[in-house]
Design an enzyme around this catalytic site. Structure first.
Site, mmCIF file in Angstrom:
data_model
loop_
_atom_site.group_PDB
_atom_site.id
_atom_site.type_symbol
_atom_site.label_atom_id
_atom_site.label_comp_id
_atom_site.label_asym_id
_atom_site.label_seq_id
_atom_site.Cartn_x
_atom_site.Cartn_y
_atom_site.Cartn_z
ATOM 1 N N PRO A 81 0.836 -1.215 0.000
ATOM 2 C CG PRO A 81 0.099 -0.960 2.210
ATOM 3 C CD PRO A 81 0.825 -1.907 1.297
ATOM 4 C CB SER A 110 -2.589 3.533 0.899
ATOM 5 O OG SER A 110 -2.542 4.562 1.856
ATOM 6 C CE1 TYR A 133 -0.684 4.353 8.574
ATOM 7 C CE2 TYR A 133 -2.094 5.343 6.912
ATOM 8 C CZ TYR A 133 -0.851 4.903 7.318
ATOM 9 O OH TYR A 133 0.225 5.015 6.467
ATOM 10 C CB THR A 159 0.077 0.734 8.550
ATOM 11 O OG1 THR A 159 -0.043 0.076 7.289
ATOM 12 C CG2 THR A 159 1.451 1.361 8.657
ATOM 13 N NE ARG A 168 8.927 9.399 5.232
ATOM 14 C CZ ARG A 168 7.612 9.226 5.094
ATOM 15 N NH1 ARG A 168 6.955 9.815 4.125
ATOM 16 N NH2 ARG A 168 6.953 8.447 5.923
ATOM 17 C CE LYS A 256 3.073 -1.801 4.684
ATOM 18 N NZ LYS A 256 3.660 -0.510 4.954
ATOM 19 C CB SER A 278 7.119 -3.645 6.788
ATOM 20 O OG SER A 278 7.173 -2.372 6.192
ATOM 21 C CG HIS A 280 6.299 2.945 6.460
ATOM 22 N ND1 HIS A 280 5.114 2.677 7.077
ATOM 23 C CD2 HIS A 280 6.005 3.878 5.507
ATOM 24 C CE1 HIS A 280 4.150 3.413 6.533
ATOM 25 N NE2 HIS A 280 4.675 4.152 5.571
ATOM 26 N NE ARG A 283 7.813 6.707 2.171
ATOM 27 C CZ ARG A 283 8.085 7.531 1.161
ATOM 28 N NH1 ARG A 283 9.173 7.350 0.455
ATOM 29 N NH2 ARG A 283 7.277 8.519 0.852
ATOM 30 C CG ASP A 311 7.150 -3.888 3.049
ATOM 31 O OD1 ASP A 311 7.943 -3.488 3.919
ATOM 32 O OD2 ASP A 311 6.017 -3.408 2.906
ATOM 33 N N GLY A 313 13.013 -3.064 0.691
ATOM 34 C CA GLY A 313 14.310 -3.284 0.052
ATOM 35 C C GLY A 313 14.326 -4.273 -1.092
ATOM 36 N NE ARG A 335 11.725 4.430 -1.319
ATOM 37 C CZ ARG A 335 11.690 3.902 -0.094
ATOM 38 N NH1 ARG A 335 11.628 2.602 0.068
ATOM 39 N NH2 ARG A 335 11.708 4.680 0.973
HETATM 40 C C1 LIG Z 1 5.703 6.881 -1.656
HETATM 41 C C2 LIG Z 1 5.361 5.869 -0.594
HETATM 42 C C3 LIG Z 1 4.139 5.963 0.073
HETATM 43 C C4 LIG Z 1 3.803 5.010 1.042
HETATM 44 N N1 LIG Z 1 2.554 5.086 1.647
HETATM 45 C C5 LIG Z 1 2.185 4.125 2.539
HETATM 46 C C6 LIG Z 1 0.878 4.129 3.101
HETATM 47 O O1 LIG Z 1 0.038 4.979 2.792
HETATM 48 N N2 LIG Z 1 0.590 3.138 4.000
HETATM 49 C C7 LIG Z 1 1.478 2.162 4.349
HETATM 50 O O2 LIG Z 1 1.175 1.292 5.158
HETATM 51 N N3 LIG Z 1 2.730 2.129 3.807
HETATM 52 C C8 LIG Z 1 3.089 3.083 2.913
HETATM 53 N N4 LIG Z 1 4.344 3.024 2.345
HETATM 54 C C9 LIG Z 1 5.257 1.918 2.687
HETATM 55 C C10 LIG Z 1 5.055 0.723 1.744
HETATM 56 O O3 LIG Z 1 3.822 0.081 1.981
HETATM 57 C C11 LIG Z 1 6.147 -0.343 1.941
HETATM 58 O O4 LIG Z 1 6.177 -0.725 3.290
HETATM 59 C C12 LIG Z 1 7.531 0.117 1.514
HETATM 60 O O5 LIG Z 1 7.489 0.953 0.373
HETATM 61 C C13 LIG Z 1 8.389 -1.123 1.202
HETATM 62 O O6 LIG Z 1 9.696 -0.770 0.908
HETATM 63 P P1 LIG Z 1 10.290 -0.637 -0.586
HETATM 64 O O7 LIG Z 1 9.792 0.697 -1.094
HETATM 65 O O8 LIG Z 1 11.748 -0.680 -0.340
HETATM 66 O O9 LIG Z 1 9.746 -1.797 -1.396
HETATM 67 C C14 LIG Z 1 4.710 3.979 1.373
HETATM 68 C C15 LIG Z 1 5.938 3.889 0.688
HETATM 69 C C16 LIG Z 1 6.257 4.807 -0.290
HETATM 70 C C17 LIG Z 1 7.566 4.667 -1.033
#
Ligand SMILES: Cc1cc2nc3c(=O)[nH]c(=O)nc-3n(C[C@H](O)[C@H](O)[C@H](O)COP(=O)(O)O)c2cc1C
Length: 385
Positions: A81, A110, A133, A159, A168, A256, A278, A280, A283, A311, A313, A335
């Site tokens: 998501p 999401s 959430y 999440t 960020r 998550k 995860s 995230h 982030r 997830d 990486g 990503r």
């Molecule tokens: C631009 C962006 C927005 C994201 N928004 C959400 C979100 O709304 N809810 C959530 O649970 N995770 C969010 N994530 C995290 C992703 O679900 C995921 O955990 C993460 O991107 C996995 O890592 P990777 O980008 O290395 O594959 C976001 C990630 C990115 C890059």
């Protein structure tokens, strides 16, 4: 000029996205928290494991199917998501959901999507998960559960790793705003990426489709949607809240953001059916442990009782293979598919899935594995580096 079809892998797609997108958009996707130590570690961790291929085994047919939430997926990776896909391409979440369905895999929407959960449900009858959430506005959280039941979602995913928004720093440097505004700081970058800018202006449907009605209903008129969402992150959420949500939903439920065996066991105790290891995508907590580093321990602690998703990486087929060998039942991409979406809508996402599947297929075959059951910890060795 390099086109999507000439991108051989996720790194190529990332490089192309960097050139094609306005700076603020690219860095919003690509960036992590603070000094981005965890962001880098997430990908580096995969290099700490090496594959030990086995030979003289028939690999004429490679079976990559897996069953998740009672549904068969053709491939063992699916869409994580992510919020606000409309920022990157005007075909937004709908295009990603269609691409996932075409590859016989699952899509996760999401809470902060720019398509409503009902719209996605109508778009595809492929497996779907809604990411939720627990907000200060608990009524809205309860409403999501009922809407997901009515729209036939296969799973709900809570999440838990965003009690506060991550820091960020790239967004501060680029002047990223939501929705994007043509400010002095961003003007040059928007001006030099006319494709993205025209598309954004011609399809001005940026709205957080799942929450927009609530802002109106609460009579917050003057309060912006984004301010509303930011004000809704709740620092007081506990396991009891999660437990109540699981009971209200009554179906497959994923937590998550789990990074310790202790939290994984707690998730099992309160009735979750799956967890997602995860951070995230680096982030949130910079300096947090890489997801891959904790995967084997958590899989050993709860893998028999819970579905283990992974997830953060994953960038290639060998990465998928390593995560599955270390105990994940399926893997999610963040990503990688956003680079594809930004570059070419549905076709861009399909290209990402195609590249990863081809790489997984090839790596499995060359390592002597014909089914996912062959992906076991013994297939890997910890690198001496
Ligand atoms: C631009 C962006 C927005 C994201 N928004 C959400 C979100 O709304 N809810 C959530 O649970 N995770 C969010 N994530 C995290 C992703 O679900 C995921 O955990 C993460 O991107 C996995 O890592 P990777 O980008 O290395 O594959 C976001 C990630 C990115 C890059």
């Amino acid at each position: 000029m390099l086109s999507i079809s000439r991108c051989n892998n996720v790194n190529d797609l990332r490089s192309l996205a960097k050139r094609r997108l306005p700076r603020s958009m690219f860095h919003y996707i690509d960036g992590g928290a603070d000094d981005e130590v965890t962001l880098r570690r997430n990908t580096d961790a995969f290099e700490d494991y090496e594959i030990q291929p086995r030979f003289l085994r028939p690999v004429d047919e490679i079976d990559t199917t897996v069953t998740l939430f009672g549904k068969k997926l053709d491939i063992p990776f699916f869409i994580a998501p992510t919020g606000m896909s409309r920022l990157f391409h005007h075909t937004k979440e709908n295009a990603v959901a269609r691409a996932a369905a075409k590859f016989g895999t699952a899509y996760s929407l999401s809470t902060l999507g720019t398509a409503s959960l009902e719209e996605i449900s109508e778009e595809t009858d492929g497996p779907k998960m809604f990411q939720i959430y627990i907000l200060k506005d608990r009524e809205l959280t309860r409403e999501f559960v009922e809407r997901c039941k009515a729209a036939n979602y296969d799973a709900l995913c809570l999440t838990v790793d965003v009690p506060l928004a991550g820091n960020r720093e790239r967004d501060k440097v680029t002047g990223m705003t939501m929705p994007p505004r043509f400010t002095m700081k961003s003007f040059f970058s928007f001006f030099t990426h006319p494709n993205w800018s025209f598309n954004f202006l011609l399809h001005p449907d940026f709205r957080l489709a799942n929450v927009v009605h609530r802002v109106d209903a609460l009579g917050k008129g003057a309060m912006g949607l984004i301010e509303y969402v930011n004000s809704q992150f709740d620092r007081t959420v506990t396991w009891d809240d999660a437990s109540r949500l699981i009971q209200q939903w009554g179906g497959p439920f994923v937590i998550k953001g789990v990074l310790t065996s202790e939290d994984a066991k707690r998730a099992r105790e309160i009735g979750a059916t799956a967890l997602m290891i995860s951070n995230h995508g680096g982030r949130q907590v910079d300096g947090a442990v890489a997801s891959l580093d904790v995967l084997p321990g958590i899989a050993e602690a709860v893998g028999e009782q819970l579905t283990v998703l992974f997830d953060s990486g994953v960038r290639s087929g060998p990465d998928v293979l390593k995560a599955l060998a270390l105990g994940a039942d399926a893997v999610l991409l963040g990503r990688p598919y956003l680079y594809g979406l930004a570059l070419g809508g549905q076709e861009g996402v399909e290209h990402v899935l195609r590249c990863l599947l081809a790489e997984l297929d090839l790596t499995m075959g060359n390592a002597g594995c014909s089914t996912l059951a062959d992906l076991v910890p013994d297939l890997l060795t910890r690198s001496p580096r």
